[in-house]
Design an enzyme around this catalytic site. Structure first.
Site, mmCIF file in Angstrom:
data_model
loop_
_atom_site.group_PDB
_atom_site.id
_atom_site.type_symbol
_atom_site.label_atom_id
_atom_site.label_comp_id
_atom_site.label_asym_id
_atom_site.label_seq_id
_atom_site.Cartn_x
_atom_site.Cartn_y
_atom_site.Cartn_z
ATOM 1 N N HIS A 85 0.962 -1.128 0.211
ATOM 2 C CA HIS A 85 -0.233 -0.402 -0.055
ATOM 3 C C HIS A 85 1.100 1.321 0.036
ATOM 4 O O HIS A 85 0.584 2.208 -0.649
ATOM 5 C CB HIS A 85 -1.418 -0.081 1.235
ATOM 6 C CG HIS A 85 -2.261 -1.241 0.682
ATOM 7 N ND1 HIS A 85 -2.740 -1.487 1.979
ATOM 8 C CD2 HIS A 85 -1.760 -2.193 0.094
ATOM 9 C CE1 HIS A 85 -3.501 -2.762 2.084
ATOM 10 N NE2 HIS A 85 -3.140 -3.227 0.818
ATOM 11 N N HIS A 242 -9.244 -1.962 -4.855
ATOM 12 C CA HIS A 242 -8.383 -1.909 -4.147
ATOM 13 C C HIS A 242 -7.119 -3.464 -4.393
ATOM 14 O O HIS A 242 -6.173 -3.064 -4.422
ATOM 15 C CB HIS A 242 -8.569 -3.075 -2.556
ATOM 16 C CG HIS A 242 -7.277 -2.948 -1.824
ATOM 17 N ND1 HIS A 242 -7.045 -1.884 -1.070
ATOM 18 C CD2 HIS A 242 -7.099 -3.993 -1.418
ATOM 19 C CE1 HIS A 242 -5.977 -2.496 -0.818
ATOM 20 N NE2 HIS A 242 -6.489 -4.027 -0.389
ATOM 21 N N ASP A 246 -3.344 -2.763 -4.807
ATOM 22 C CA ASP A 246 -2.406 -3.729 -4.769
ATOM 23 C C ASP A 246 -1.331 -4.054 -6.195
ATOM 24 O O ASP A 246 0.174 -3.966 -6.029
ATOM 25 C CB ASP A 246 -2.998 -4.923 -4.472
ATOM 26 C CG ASP A 246 -3.426 -5.258 -3.034
ATOM 27 O OD1 ASP A 246 -2.553 -3.684 -2.287
ATOM 28 O OD2 ASP A 246 -4.091 -6.066 -2.755
ATOM 29 N N HIS A 269 -1.699 -10.604 -5.125
ATOM 30 C CA HIS A 269 0.219 -10.982 -4.789
ATOM 31 C C HIS A 269 1.689 -11.444 -6.046
ATOM 32 O O HIS A 269 2.113 -11.460 -6.547
ATOM 33 C CB HIS A 269 1.158 -10.319 -3.596
ATOM 34 C CG HIS A 269 -0.116 -9.590 -3.188
ATOM 35 N ND1 HIS A 269 -0.017 -8.189 -3.147
ATOM 36 C CD2 HIS A 269 -0.996 -9.973 -1.722
ATOM 37 C CE1 HIS A 269 -0.853 -7.258 -2.599
ATOM 38 N NE2 HIS A 269 -1.702 -8.469 -1.683
#
Length: 299
Positions: A85, A242, A246, A269
């Protein structure tokens, strides 16, 4: 504030300091983001470790775990979790050089979005540096796949992103965002989107030693067809926004902003880091470029 179209590196004017809880460790940590000279890049320092090298220089190769967050490690085995973030805020606000001191194993989650980091950086102020920004220009497509998840980097004359998620859940369902990754769009449409999870997963995560700091204060929690947060969502399609946030942070471990288009489907991720490593392993598919500001016409 210096103009953002001058293609020059940026750092901070003054230190930016905050404290908070790590979402996975539950440990309270103090964070200090300090100005740094050109050529520094983004460097994290574990100030609680003094018996070995405690500096972790951010790079694609430094990422060692990307299952639930982005974790980096140096050659001395010093690790730091959940950097994505803050890295997204650095990327969108054009911060090229900073030293980030943290006295624990994980960055604070704050409210689960990049908004508090942006506010922190705004208060510190930005300083233009003389060195031109290096961009990573995508020359050839790079694709990675992991089961039904995939991501790609494609040639483009600016930084664009398309992200799609598809959950078998009535609250989330299928969501798509497609946007230009720049400071204004990030501020208007991306930075406030919070991390999210499902109530039935929380106990399993905690038994695994994770999510110890997670709460309705720093995550959107879904239970069946209900959102447990009293205030509901902050914005339309907050979930996919969001995931895009990321991805911006995950890709900035490359050390430079992109001139290219990222397209992700259900990517997290781990897939993003596969994409970073695939790019680094394909030197023919990209190059570093410097963009000079256009000279104003003199009449």
């Amino acid at each position: 504030m210096p103009p953002r179209n001058d293609h020059r590196e940026r750092t901070l004017v003054a230190p930016a300091i905050c404290a908070g809880v790590g979402v996975h460790t539950g440990q309270r940590v103090r964070l200090a983001i300090r100005p740094a000279p050109t050529g520094t890049g983004i460097v994290f320092v574990r100030t609680d470790i003094t018996d070995r090298d405690n500096r972790i220089v951010v790079s694609g190769d430094a990422v060692v775990d990307a299952r639930l967050n982005t974790m980096i490690e140096n050659a001395a085995g010093v690790r730091l979790s959940t950097i994505e973030h803050l890295m997204a805020a650095f990327c969108a606000l054009g911060v090229s050089n900073a030293v980030v001191e943290v006295d624990g194993p994980e960055l604070p989650i704050l409210d689960g979005s990049a908004l508090p980091f942006v506010q922190l950086l705004d208060r510190a102020g930005f300083r233009r540096q003389a060195t031109p920004v290096r961009y990573i220009e995508i020359l050839e497509p790079i694709h990675v796949t992991d089961g039904d998840k995939h991501a790609a980097l494609l040639p483009c004359d600016r930084y664009e992103m398309r992200f799609e998620i598809d959950f078998d859940n009535a609250v989330i369902g299928n969501q798509v965002v497609d946007f230009v990754v720049d400071e204004q769009t990030f501020r208007d449409e991306i930075m406030s989107a919070r991390t999210f999870g499902f109530a039935h997963e929380v106990e399993a995560l905690r038994q695994a030693g994770l999510a110890r700091g997670g709460s309705l204060e720093n995550a959107v929690v879904i239970d069946g067809d209900d959102i447990l947060n009293p205030g509901g969502l902050r914005m339309e399609r907050e979930f996919v926004r969001h995931k895009a946030l990321d991805a911006i942070g995950d890709l900035y471990v490359l050390g430079a902003p992109l001139l290219g288009r990222y397209e992700g489907y259900k990517a997290g991720h781990a897939v993003n880091n596969l994409l970073v490593r695939a790019l680094l392993n394909a030197p023919h598919a990209w190059r570093e470029v410097v963009l000079e500001p256009e000279l104003a016409n003199v009449g």
